[in-house]
Every structure is written in structure tokens, then in C-alpha cells.
Design a protein around this motif. Sequence first.
Motif, PDB file in Angstrom:
ATOM      1  N   LYS A  48       0.860  -1.177   0.000  1.00  0.00           N
ATOM      2  CA  LYS A  48       0.000   0.000   0.000  1.00  0.00           C
ATOM      3  C   LYS A  48       0.898   1.229   0.000  1.00  0.00           C
ATOM      4  O   LYS A  48       1.868   1.291   0.747  1.00  0.00           O
ATOM      5  CB  LYS A  48      -0.857  -0.026   1.269  1.00  0.00           C
ATOM      6  N   CYS A  65     -12.330   0.456   5.843  1.00  0.00           N
ATOM      7  CA  CYS A  65     -11.302  -0.489   6.309  1.00  0.00           C
ATOM      8  C   CYS A  65     -11.913  -1.541   7.251  1.00  0.00           C
ATOM      9  O   CYS A  65     -12.405  -1.198   8.330  1.00  0.00           O
ATOM     10  CB  CYS A  65     -10.177   0.250   7.018  1.00  0.00           C
ATOM     11  N   PRO A  66     -11.890  -2.816   6.868  1.00  0.00           N
ATOM     12  CA  PRO A  66     -12.514  -3.848   7.707  1.00  0.00           C
ATOM     13  C   PRO A  66     -11.722  -4.145   8.980  1.00  0.00           C
ATOM     14  O   PRO A  66     -12.234  -4.790   9.891  1.00  0.00           O
ATOM     15  CB  PRO A  66     -12.540  -5.092   6.795  1.00  0.00           C
ATOM     16  N   GLU A  67     -10.488  -3.694   9.028  1.00  0.00           N
ATOM     17  CA  GLU A  67      -9.619  -4.017  10.177  1.00  0.00           C
ATOM     18  C   GLU A  67      -9.458  -2.846  11.143  1.00  0.00           C
ATOM     19  O   GLU A  67      -8.683  -2.928  12.095  1.00  0.00           O
ATOM     20  CB  GLU A  67      -8.214  -4.433   9.681  1.00  0.00           C
ATOM     21  N   ALA A  69      -7.745  -0.265  10.651  1.00  0.00           N
ATOM     22  CA  ALA A  69      -6.294  -0.049  10.692  1.00  0.00           C
ATOM     23  C   ALA A  69      -5.900   1.410  10.432  1.00  0.00           C
ATOM     24  O   ALA A  69      -4.737   1.757  10.571  1.00  0.00           O
ATOM     25  CB  ALA A  69      -5.629  -0.943   9.639  1.00  0.00           C
ATOM     26  N   LEU A  70      -6.893   2.241  10.056  1.00  0.00           N
ATOM     27  CA  LEU A  70      -6.564   3.617   9.665  1.00  0.00           C
ATOM     28  C   LEU A  70      -7.108   4.634  10.666  1.00  0.00           C
ATOM     29  O   LEU A  70      -8.180   4.445  11.231  1.00  0.00           O
ATOM     30  CB  LEU A  70      -7.158   3.916   8.275  1.00  0.00           C
ATOM     31  N   CYS A  84      -3.259  -3.923   9.417  1.00  0.00           N
ATOM     32  CA  CYS A  84      -3.522  -3.877   7.965  1.00  0.00           C
ATOM     33  C   CYS A  84      -3.227  -5.225   7.306  1.00  0.00           C
ATOM     34  O   CYS A  84      -2.172  -5.809   7.519  1.00  0.00           O
ATOM     35  CB  CYS A  84      -2.658  -2.783   7.334  1.00  0.00           C
ATOM     36  N   THR A  85      -4.167  -5.694   6.498  1.00  0.00           N
ATOM     37  CA  THR A  85      -3.990  -6.960   5.767  1.00  0.00           C
ATOM     38  C   THR A  85      -3.701  -6.715   4.284  1.00  0.00           C
ATOM     39  O   THR A  85      -3.715  -7.655   3.485  1.00  0.00           O
ATOM     40  CB  THR A  85      -5.264  -7.827   5.879  1.00  0.00           C
ATOM     41  N   VAL A  86      -3.487  -5.452   3.925  1.00  0.00           N
ATOM     42  CA  VAL A  86      -3.186  -5.050   2.543  1.00  0.00           C
ATOM     43  C   VAL A  86      -4.284  -5.535   1.581  1.00  0.00           C
ATOM     44  O   VAL A  86      -4.014  -6.016   0.484  1.00  0.00           O
ATOM     45  CB  VAL A  86      -1.775  -5.550   2.088  1.00  0.00           C
ATOM     46  N   CYS A  87      -5.536  -5.394   2.013  1.00  0.00           N
ATOM     47  CA  CYS A  87      -6.653  -5.885   1.191  1.00  0.00           C
ATOM     48  C   CYS A  87      -6.968  -4.949   0.022  1.00  0.00           C
ATOM     49  O   CYS A  87      -7.589  -5.358  -0.953  1.00  0.00           O
ATOM     50  CB  CYS A  87      -7.904  -6.058   2.052  1.00  0.00           C
ATOM     51  N   GLY A  88      -6.585  -3.670   0.135  1.00  0.00           N
ATOM     52  CA  GLY A  88      -6.777  -2.735  -0.986  1.00  0.00           C
ATOM     53  C   GLY A  88      -8.103  -1.995  -0.985  1.00  0.00           C
ATOM     54  O   GLY A  88      -8.344  -1.174  -1.869  1.00  0.00           O
ATOM     55  N   LYS A  89      -8.989  -2.275  -0.002  1.00  0.00           N
ATOM     56  CA  LYS A  89     -10.313  -1.617  -0.015  1.00  0.00           C
ATOM     57  C   LYS A  89     -10.179  -0.096   0.132  1.00  0.00           C
ATOM     58  O   LYS A  89     -10.941   0.668  -0.450  1.00  0.00           O
ATOM     59  CB  LYS A  89     -11.184  -2.189   1.109  1.00  0.00           C
ATOM     60  N   CYS A  90      -9.211   0.341   0.930  1.00  0.00           N
ATOM     61  CA  CYS A  90      -9.029   1.785   1.135  1.00  0.00           C
ATOM     62  C   CYS A  90      -8.608   2.469  -0.170  1.00  0.00           C
ATOM     63  O   CYS A  90      -9.061   3.577  -0.470  1.00  0.00           O
ATOM     64  CB  CYS A  90      -8.002   2.060   2.225  1.00  0.00           C
TER      65      CYS A  90
HETATM   66  S1  SF4 Z   1      -5.357  -2.128   2.864  1.00  0.00           S
HETATM   67 FE1  SF4 Z   1      -7.255  -2.950   3.785  1.00  0.00          FE
HETATM   68  S2  SF4 Z   1      -6.698  -3.419   5.895  1.00  0.00           S
HETATM   69 FE2  SF4 Z   1      -5.079  -2.092   5.094  1.00  0.00          FE
HETATM   70  S3  SF4 Z   1      -5.676  -0.027   5.668  1.00  0.00           S
HETATM   71 FE3  SF4 Z   1      -6.495  -0.387   3.607  1.00  0.00          FE
HETATM   72  S4  SF4 Z   1      -8.583  -1.154   3.910  1.00  0.00           S
HETATM   73 FE4  SF4 Z   1      -7.504  -1.317   5.879  1.00  0.00          FE
END
Ligand code: SF4
Length: 302
Positions: A48, A65-67, A69-70, A84-90
Amino acid sequence: MSNSLIFDIKRYAINDGPGIRLTIFFKGCPLNCKWCHNPESISPQTQKMYAKQKCIGAQACIDVCPENALSLTPDSIITDWNLCTVCGKCAEACPTKAIEMSGQQMDIDQLIKTIESESLFFDQSGGGVTFSGGEPLMHYKTLLQLLDECGKRHIHRVVDTSLFSRSEIVKQVAEKTELFLVDLKHMNDEKHKKYTGVSNQLILENIRLLSDINSDFWIRIPLIDGVNADEENIKKSAEFLSKLNWQSKLVNLLPYHDIGRNKHLKLGSSYNGDGMKEPAQQIIERSIRIFSDFGIQAIVGG
Ligand code: SF4
Ligand code: SF4
């Protein structure tokens, strides 16, 4: 069918081999050069990246962000890397692209379709496709298949590499490659280790190997005052290269700029450019002269 992590695809590239080219950048590199212009290329994982100056504080990223983390500070959005799981939703939610993901899995079909879409420019300009990185030889299974597919389509193939790889892999790739672009960073092994994290022995052996099997290559030297632009290192590089069986006898000198600094900021990693300076014109001219004395053409850029 193999997949590989790609961090960029550059169209109309004119500095990655002859003609107009499509350059495909594989993610992941066994070296860790202090000056690396693309520090996002080093990790073999998706990452990210956050550009603070583009952030308008809309907080869409925080909402999705589902975690959790932000969080928003008066200065910027900060990430708790433990969560952060680096899911990319953000990144998907960010309206200004202040957050972007670096690294996308692509399969051979997707890559070949992209390559084919540019073939008109290749034909008109004498160009082709360049596989770069990161280190493309880290992805040799995908690379070999892509080279085969390009060969079937008569597309000119260039591999831009550090040659820090097993010699069997280099040989297999060489059979399907018209031209290598090979980085030569330092002739002194201790300094090579200090600045790139690895020994230069395997790299020098593999350059000799390319020469032994009559594979053509251009050498690229990142010219950095304070690291490798001194007269002694350039003379040693020229001496080493002059002894090889080498069709092109061409060196691209790439004067250092601290382009990597901004990308390190985006990755949240630190840039240590201590002691590294842009080479003065005098140093560049001296280097060109030294190579010329050894019968090698050196040009700036390329
Ligand atoms: S990449 Fe996913 S887990 Fe990491 S900050 Fe963005 S939304 Fe949250
Ligand atoms: S070899 Fe190239 S991609 Fe790898 S760290 Fe060095 S400069 Fe970066």
C-alpha cells in the motif's frame, strides 16, 4: 498457467532497448540498492502506498477499512501495520488516489493481450517488449513462457536484469532473448554488498556467461558520485567489459537522482541517500573517456 505480480506496465518506452517498447515491471528483487528509483519493486508482495500531498482527509478509506487499521491525525492518515492486511479496499475508496496499491497478479493471457495491443508500434519503430523489474529472473517460469509467446509472434525481446540469478536460469532465458540490459553497479565486492545487499560475484560470472554463449547485452551503470563514479571503479568496469566477447559494446550511464526518496515516503520506509550525489558533468565526461579508451561506447541515458 503461471501468474506473476506486476507493479507497472509502461507504454511507449524509449529508454528500455531499441525502438518504441512496452516495458513490463515484475515486482520483487533480490537486491536492495540504496538508490533504487522504484523501491516498491523490491518487495515480492503487494504494498500500500500513501501520498500525503494528495490526501484531502475525506476519510472514505477509514470508513471502508474492515480491520480499523486507519486513523486521521491533524497531519495525515496513518496505518497501523499490525492490523492492515493489505486488502486494498481503502485504495478503491479513495477519491483522489492518495492511496494506491502496488502490485497486481497478472497471468500469461492478460500479459500477452497487453503486449499484442502494442504490436503496431513495435513494427513501425523496430521496438518490442522489455521485461524489467524488480528482477524479472525471479519470475523465470512466467518469463520463459512470455518469451516463448513473444518469439512465436516475432516480437523483439529484451530482459532488463541484475543477473543475480542461477546460471541455468540465465542460460534458459538467453535462448529466448535478443538483448539483455544488465546493471553493473560496482566492481568492488565489499562496496557492492554495502550498497546493494549482495555480492557482485554471481553477477560478474553471469555477465561472462552471456559473453561465452554469444548473447548480446548493453550494460547500464547508475553513475553515483560518492559510490561508484570514481576513476578507479570506472577503469575496473571498463577493463572487465573490454575482455568480453560482446557484440554491442555499449554502456548506458544513468546519472543518479534521488527519485526514490518520494516513493519511500509513500511506502512509509526510509531513504538513506547519505553520501550519494549527482555526478558533475566532468565526472560523466571522464567516465565516457575511460570507456572509449577501452574500445567501449558509453552514452548518457538509454
Ligand atoms: S489495505 Fe485494507 S486493511 Fe489495510 S488499511 Fe487499507 S482497507 Fe484497511
Ligand atoms: S537491482 Fe534494480 S530494482 Fe533491484 S533494488 Fe537495485 S535498483 Fe532496485
